[in-house]
Enzyme design. Structure first.
Site, PDB file in Angstrom:
ATOM      1  CB  CYS A 132      -0.932  -0.004   1.204  1.00 54.02           C
ATOM      2  SG  CYS A 132      -2.027   1.435   1.282  1.00 54.02           S
ATOM      3  CB  CYS A 135      -0.652   2.373   3.911  1.00 55.24           C
ATOM      4  SG  CYS A 135      -2.293   1.870   3.387  1.00 55.24           S
ATOM      5  CG  ASP A 136       3.096   1.199   4.630  1.00 53.24           C
ATOM      6  OD1 ASP A 136       2.614   1.695   5.666  1.00 53.24           O
ATOM      7  OD2 ASP A 136       2.893   0.020   4.276  1.00 53.24           O
TER       8      ASP A 136
END
Length: 319
Positions: A132, A135-136
């Site tokens: 992701c 997300c990261d």
């Protein structure tokens, strides 16, 4: 007989549980072998509202679960093998629990990221391996990043990650990309993106602090090479967890549950879907939680209307 059974305990299922429990509907939540869903594999969540200092994925899921339990939600661990949706109440066959019945069902089983299955991949999830970018990506500012894949999602993630990384290398085992032309053109025009096509990933290399490299094999020459990198994003797609439904729910070509636009209503009255199992676009914890709220409200409204119709029928029969 349960008023509502929620299948799945990611952000969507847990949010639905909180809302239904507060409405005194005493939902039963069936959690599978990975309670909390994909978020439990994320070490740090910095973009979920209400946590200015960030929160770990497992901690966030644990707090949501406790919140649902506080209002009376019941959690049980099991694997749903089959559901009979031919009539209400619905019948569920759950491994370890036997047969259960419910007046309504909320499906929040999520979608599982596809992995390569190469050496060192699973061991380093959360230590430099991710599925992701949104997300990261933030954690790899000024660092070298590899995106593995050749489809639209890989091109989208490569472009997004170029905002953070000093270099983004796309590794694809084919010489040609499967992505649409517009997505390819956008990625190729990005000066931060470099290409390692016709290369097969062989293994993830890591040290004490996390990922340090990716071993690849050049398919044309057979030579192996170690690509130095700080983060590896696997972008080869997701698989919605819908096989257990046995084709009773309408899905799209990729298996994601189809809902009435603007709602969480499926083609089966009394069955609702929320979270990544019906979302192949955003796949974020916050959007999943929002759809969980929608599913709970849709479900509550359905049960109220069904009860009103039943009461009306009883009243007429007594006249």
């Amino acid at each position: 007989m349960h008023k509502t059974i929620i299948i799945g305990t990611g952000p969507a299922g847990l949010t639905a549980a909180i809302y239904l429990a507060r409405a005194n509907l005493n939902p039963l939540i069936i959690e599978g072998p990975q309670p909390g869903g994909q978020l439990t594999t994320t070490t740090e969540v910095e973009n979920f509202p209400g946590f200015p200092e960030g929160v770990t994925g497992p901690e966030l899921m644990d707090q949501m679960r406790k919140q649902a339990e506080r209002f009376g939600a019941e959690f049980r661990t099991g694997w749903v093998n089959a559901i009979d949706m031919s009539s209400r109440p619905f019948k569920l066959s759950v491994e370890g629990m036997g047969d259960l019945t419910a007046e309504s069902i909320i499906i929040s089983t999520g979608a599982s990221a596809k992995y390569l299955g190469i050496e060192g991949e699973q061991e380093n999830i959360g230590r430099g391996v991710s599925t992701c970018a949104t997300c990261d990506g933030f954690f790899f500012r000024g660092k070298k990043i590899i995106v593995i894949g050749g489809g639209d999602s890989a091109m989208e993630e490569a472009n997004f990650l170029s905002r953070f990384g000093s270099e983004v290398r796309v590794v694809n085992r084919r010489t040609e990309l499967r992505a649409s032309k517009v997505m390819q053109d956008r990625a190729r025009a990005n000066g931060k993106i470099v290409w390692s096509l016709d290369n097969t990933p062989l293994g993830v290399v890591a040290g004490e602090k996390g990922v340090t490299g990716l071993r690849v094999r050049n398919n044309a020459t057979g030579e192996e090479e170690l690509l130095e990198v700080d983060g590896i994003f696997v972008a080869i797609g997701h698989t919605p967890n819908t096989k257990f439904l046995g084709g009773q729910i309408t899905t799209d070509d990729h298996g994601y549950i189809t809902v009435v636009p603007g709602t969480t209503t499926t083609n089966v009255p009394g069955v609702f879907a929320c979270g990544d199992v019906q979302d192949n676009k955003y796949r974020q914890a916050i959007t999943a939680a929002g759809s969980g709220c929608m599913a709970a409200l849709d479900c509550e409204r359905f049960l109220d209307e069904a009860e009103a119709v039943s009461a009306s029928g009883v009243a007429q029969s007594q006249v």
